[in-house]
Write a protein that holds these residues in place. Structure first.
Motif, PDB file in Angstrom:
ATOM      1  N   VAL A   1       0.780  -1.084   0.011  1.00 23.95           N
ATOM      2  CA  VAL A   1      -0.049  -0.128   0.141  1.00 23.95           C
ATOM      3  C   VAL A   1       0.978   1.246  -0.028  1.00 23.95           C
ATOM      4  N   GLN A   2       0.453   2.140  -0.817  1.00 26.46           N
ATOM      5  CA  GLN A   2       1.279   3.569  -0.678  1.00 26.46           C
ATOM      6  C   GLN A   2       0.097   4.336  -0.116  1.00 26.46           C
ATOM      7  N   GLN A   3       0.432   4.694   1.418  1.00 25.52           N
ATOM      8  CA  GLN A   3      -0.348   5.560   2.080  1.00 25.52           C
ATOM      9  C   GLN A   3      -0.317   6.964   1.828  1.00 25.52           C
ATOM     10  N   TRP A   4      -1.448   7.523   1.963  1.00 25.68           N
ATOM     11  CA  TRP A   4      -1.480   8.939   1.711  1.00 25.68           C
ATOM     12  C   TRP A   4      -0.796   9.780   2.816  1.00 25.68           C
ATOM     13  N   THR A   5      -0.119  10.721   2.419  1.00 27.98           N
ATOM     14  CA  THR A   5       0.454  11.705   3.614  1.00 27.98           C
ATOM     15  C   THR A   5       0.089  13.119   3.331  1.00 27.98           C
ATOM     16  N   PRO A   6      -0.202  13.933   4.137  1.00 28.82           N
ATOM     17  CA  PRO A   6      -0.548  15.218   4.037  1.00 28.82           C
ATOM     18  C   PRO A   6       0.761  16.145   3.509  1.00 28.82           C
ATOM     19  N   GLU A   7       1.660  15.735   3.835  1.00 33.05           N
ATOM     20  CA  GLU A   7       3.167  16.557   3.109  1.00 33.05           C
ATOM     21  C   GLU A   7       3.008  16.431   1.625  1.00 33.05           C
ATOM     22  N   SER A   8       2.361  15.375   0.737  1.00 31.84           N
ATOM     23  CA  SER A   8       2.317  15.403  -0.336  1.00 31.84           C
ATOM     24  C   SER A   8       0.796  15.372  -1.174  1.00 31.84           C
ATOM     25  N   PRO A   9       0.008  16.386  -0.755  1.00 27.71           N
ATOM     26  CA  PRO A   9      -1.410  16.143  -1.219  1.00 27.71           C
ATOM     27  C   PRO A   9      -1.499  16.135  -2.707  1.00 27.71           C
ATOM     28  N   PHE A  10      -0.606  16.545  -3.564  1.00 21.37           N
ATOM     29  CA  PHE A  10      -1.059  16.758  -4.870  1.00 21.37           C
ATOM     30  C   PHE A  10      -0.008  15.683  -5.862  1.00 21.37           C
ATOM     31  N   ARG A  11       0.368  14.651  -4.840  1.00 20.04           N
ATOM     32  CA  ARG A  11       1.223  13.610  -5.725  1.00 20.04           C
ATOM     33  C   ARG A  11      -0.013  12.591  -6.450  1.00 20.04           C
ATOM     34  N   ASP A  12       0.591  11.793  -7.077  1.00 16.13           N
ATOM     35  CA  ASP A  12      -0.307  10.753  -7.784  1.00 16.13           C
ATOM     36  C   ASP A  12      -0.343   9.567  -6.857  1.00 16.13           C
ATOM     37  N   ASP A  13      -1.437   9.587  -6.242  1.00 13.76           N
ATOM     38  CA  ASP A  13      -1.706   8.451  -5.281  1.00 13.76           C
ATOM     39  C   ASP A  13      -2.138   7.145  -5.913  1.00 13.76           C
ATOM     40  N   THR A  14      -1.595   5.942  -5.597  1.00 13.20           N
ATOM     41  CA  THR A  14      -2.027   4.701  -6.125  1.00 13.20           C
ATOM     42  C   THR A  14      -2.802   3.771  -5.242  1.00 13.20           C
ATOM     43  N   SER A  15      -2.356   4.163  -3.800  1.00  7.53           N
ATOM     44  CA  SER A  15      -3.066   3.189  -2.737  1.00  7.53           C
ATOM     45  C   SER A  15      -2.846   1.707  -2.833  1.00  7.53           C
ATOM     46  N   LEU A  16      -3.471   1.028  -3.150  1.00  5.99           N
ATOM     47  CA  LEU A  16      -3.307  -0.588  -3.195  1.00  5.99           C
ATOM     48  C   LEU A  16      -2.219  -0.788  -4.487  1.00  5.99           C
ATOM     49  N   ASN A  17      -1.149  -1.414  -4.376  1.00  7.27           N
ATOM     50  CA  ASN A  17      -0.259  -1.833  -5.302  1.00  7.27           C
ATOM     51  C   ASN A  17      -0.050  -3.384  -5.469  1.00  7.27           C
ATOM     52  N   GLY A  18      -0.529  -4.129  -4.482  1.00  9.74           N
ATOM     53  CA  GLY A  18      -0.010  -5.466  -4.576  1.00  9.74           C
ATOM     54  C   GLY A  18      -0.801  -6.547  -3.410  1.00  9.74           C
ATOM     55  N   ILE A  19      -0.814  -7.573  -3.903  1.00 10.66           N
ATOM     56  CA  ILE A  19      -1.640  -8.672  -2.767  1.00 10.66           C
ATOM     57  C   ILE A  19      -0.632  -9.850  -2.723  1.00 10.66           C
ATOM     58  N   ARG A  20      -0.194 -10.221  -1.561  1.00  7.72           N
ATOM     59  CA  ARG A  20       0.440 -11.575  -1.422  1.00  7.72           C
ATOM     60  C   ARG A  20      -0.417 -12.491  -0.716  1.00  7.72           C
TER      61      ARG A  20
ATOM     62  N   THR B   1       4.705   0.157   0.928  1.00  8.89           N
ATOM     63  CA  THR B   1       5.176  -0.943   1.348  1.00  8.89           C
ATOM     64  C   THR B   1       4.408  -2.084   1.859  1.00  8.89           C
ATOM     65  N   TRP B   2       4.780  -3.182   2.193  1.00 10.84           N
ATOM     66  CA  TRP B   2       4.047  -4.429   2.658  1.00 10.84           C
ATOM     67  C   TRP B   2       3.494  -4.085   3.996  1.00 10.84           C
ATOM     68  N   THR B   3       2.214  -4.540   4.143  1.00  9.92           N
ATOM     69  CA  THR B   3       1.611  -4.426   5.618  1.00  9.92           C
ATOM     70  C   THR B   3       1.995  -5.813   6.228  1.00  9.92           C
ATOM     71  N   LYS B   4       1.380  -5.774   7.582  1.00 12.56           N
ATOM     72  CA  LYS B   4       1.706  -7.206   8.447  1.00 12.56           C
ATOM     73  C   LYS B   4       0.581  -8.205   7.694  1.00 12.56           C
ATOM     74  N   ALA B   5       0.844  -9.421   8.015  1.00 12.88           N
ATOM     75  CA  ALA B   5       0.157 -10.279   7.589  1.00 12.88           C
ATOM     76  C   ALA B   5      -1.415 -10.232   8.296  1.00 12.88           C
ATOM     77  N   GLU B   6      -2.507 -10.773   7.568  1.00  9.59           N
ATOM     78  CA  GLU B   6      -3.618 -11.063   8.314  1.00  9.59           C
ATOM     79  C   GLU B   6      -4.011 -12.665   8.097  1.00  9.59           C
ATOM     80  N   ILE B   7      -4.269 -13.486   8.967  1.00 13.36           N
ATOM     81  CA  ILE B   7      -4.388 -14.775   9.173  1.00 13.36           C
ATOM     82  C   ILE B   7      -5.706 -15.139   9.449  1.00 13.36           C
ATOM     83  N   CYS B   8      -6.278 -16.002   8.935  1.00 10.12           N
ATOM     84  CA  CYS B   8      -7.792 -16.492   9.387  1.00 10.12           C
ATOM     85  C   CYS B   8      -7.274 -17.522  10.369  1.00 10.12           C
ATOM     86  N   PRO B   9      -7.895 -17.340  11.916  1.00 12.33           N
ATOM     87  CA  PRO B   9      -7.832 -18.070  12.609  1.00 12.33           C
ATOM     88  C   PRO B   9      -8.240 -19.441  12.516  1.00 12.33           C
TER      89      PRO B   9
END
Length: 187
Positions: free
Chosen positions: A58-77, A95-103
């Protein structure tokens, strides 16, 4: 001699195929709200077993760069029950987020969060995903909250999710990253 050559060619060809390419899906599941931009990657499968969890790039939005080209979700593993991780095409940002695992279970269906076409504003397309687990739980990714979740895909009726293919946009003026995904079910 002809038998030897045929056998040798078969062995060479079959050794070039990975376990992932030899795996057979029993069902393809998709959602109707994926965005149309970009190219489909390659289909990837867990070598053994099924998907029990996932990570997002995920490319997270930041207030420091409000006019950049946001992509948000870039991949799934997908995190497979044998401990391996697989991915199809992935965009370059984030960057890659932490893992989410089915219990105690595996992934069996999904819903995609998508921001629709924005005219002259910045498009991001797919922004998040959630999965249902076979034990009834729901896992939601760590991503932006833009757009809305569409309907749930069909469920894997035999087995669970075991493979995937993603559609990635690498546009020059308005890159949207991940636009759509299809998952595959295996026994």
């Amino acid at each position: 001699m002809a038998l030897f050559i045929g056998t040798a060619l078969f062995l060479i060809f079959s050794s070039c195929l990975s376990d992932e390419q030899l795996r057979k899906a029993n069902k393809e599941i998709s959602v109707p709200n994926g965005s149309p931009w970009g190219e489909w990657g390659t289909i990837e499968f867990c070598r053994q077993g099924h998907a029990k969890g996932f990570r997002l790039k995920v490319q997270q939005w930041t207030p420091e760069s409000p006019f950049r080209d946001d992509t948000s979700l870039n991949g799934i593993r997908l995190i497979c029950t044998d401990g391996s991780e697989i991915q199809s095409a992935v965009g370059p940002y984030g960057t890659w987020t932490k893992a989410e695992i089915c219990p105690g279970g595996r992934l069996i269906s999904y819903s995609l969060r998508v921001l629709g076409y924005q005219n002259i504003m910045d498009d991001t397309a797919a922004d998040n995903i959630r999965f249902s687990c076979e034990n009834g739980g729901v896992l939601t990714g760590y991503s932006t909250d833009w757009g809305t979740y569409g309907p749930w895909s069909q469920q894997c009726t035999n087995g669970a999710i075991c493979g995937m293919v993603t559609r990635i946009d690498r546009g020059y003026e308005d890159n949207t990253g991940l636009n759509d995904v299809i998952f595959y079910c295996c026994d």
